[in-house]
Design a protein around this motif. Sequence first.
Motif, mmCIF file in Angstrom:
data_model
loop_
_atom_site.group_PDB
_atom_site.id
_atom_site.type_symbol
_atom_site.label_atom_id
_atom_site.label_comp_id
_atom_site.label_asym_id
_atom_site.label_seq_id
_atom_site.Cartn_x
_atom_site.Cartn_y
_atom_site.Cartn_z
ATOM 1 N N SER A 148 0.834 -1.199 0.000
ATOM 2 C CA SER A 148 0.000 0.000 0.000
ATOM 3 C C SER A 148 0.869 1.248 0.000
ATOM 4 C CB SER A 148 -0.904 0.006 1.238
ATOM 5 O OG SER A 148 -0.124 0.118 2.417
ATOM 6 N N ASN A 149 0.294 2.347 -0.459
ATOM 7 C CA ASN A 149 1.030 3.608 -0.488
ATOM 8 C C ASN A 149 1.502 4.013 0.904
ATOM 9 O OD1 ASN A 149 0.786 3.962 -3.268
ATOM 10 N ND2 ASN A 149 -1.187 5.017 -3.078
ATOM 11 N N LYS A 150 0.716 3.661 1.898
ATOM 12 C CA LYS A 150 1.080 3.994 3.278
ATOM 13 C C LYS A 150 2.358 3.287 3.711
ATOM 14 C CE LYS A 150 -0.700 3.850 8.018
ATOM 15 N NZ LYS A 150 -1.867 3.550 8.872
ATOM 16 N N ALA A 185 1.561 -1.869 9.363
ATOM 17 C CA ALA A 185 0.790 -0.624 9.431
ATOM 18 C C ALA A 185 0.174 -0.440 10.819
ATOM 19 C CB ALA A 185 -0.296 -0.617 8.363
ATOM 20 N N ASP A 209 0.923 2.662 13.369
ATOM 21 C CA ASP A 209 -0.165 3.481 13.921
ATOM 22 C C ASP A 209 -0.151 3.473 15.443
ATOM 23 O OD1 ASP A 209 -1.067 4.176 11.416
ATOM 24 O OD2 ASP A 209 -2.629 2.634 11.344
#
Length: 260
Positions: A9-11, A145, A149
């Motif tokens: 993912s771009n994240k 991710a 977070d």
Amino acid sequence: MNKINYEVSNKLKPFVNCIMEGENNAKNAHTHIPLYADGYPGIMFQQSSNGFYLLPKKKKLSELFLYGQTIAPVSLDVQGPYRFIVLQLYPFASKYLLNINPRTLNDECYDLLSTQQVDASVYLQRLKATNSLKTQSQILTELAAALIDAHAVPPNDSIQKAISIIIQQKGQIKIKDILHQVYLTERTFERHFRTEVGLSPKQFARIIQFQCSLNQLHTSNFDKLTEVGLDSGFADQSHFIRTFKKYTGQTPSFYLKNQF
């Protein structure tokens, strides 16, 4: 290890360098996987009947773990069939995943099932429930991710820029030349770099330079080993041999004899 071409993912793209996998289906196999310094930590999910061991410590590893910077030559040892998938992370990523001093992870592995902020066991069960490498890579990136977070560490753009410069220059750049591009004093740069990566800038540059020489041995045609050392920016053959032996425990010539 073989690279696999799955998009993240771009994240996660700022944190993940590539995804790799490996397997052996032979029942009587005894596999020794050397891990040489390359500047990149990683998250590894492994499946095996008898477990993976980190040598020379003889430490049995979790099914799901984060490994830090490799400095001394270490290896993974496994008996019987196995399968694994790795998220190879950029050098600063372990700081963002766990928010601990990355130096504590040098030549070490951290059991992700022991982290308190994220229930990694849920991700482990999902990983074990599928044999699809693509699905497993997606699950690993979701775990990464979630850890990022949970810890919410503010990015240090100067150090990330410095890392990018060192990698682009294949480790062949002086620290004073980097300072002109990141606008930090040498003392501040050194402190921040160690905090983000777990290594000094000079250590990291040497590791990247060593990796370039290792890649040269695998991919280039050469008449003499001195050509590899000089092409990789080493001052002379003795410097090349000393550095290579430091990170592999072998001379370049011995390494070649046992690889090809």
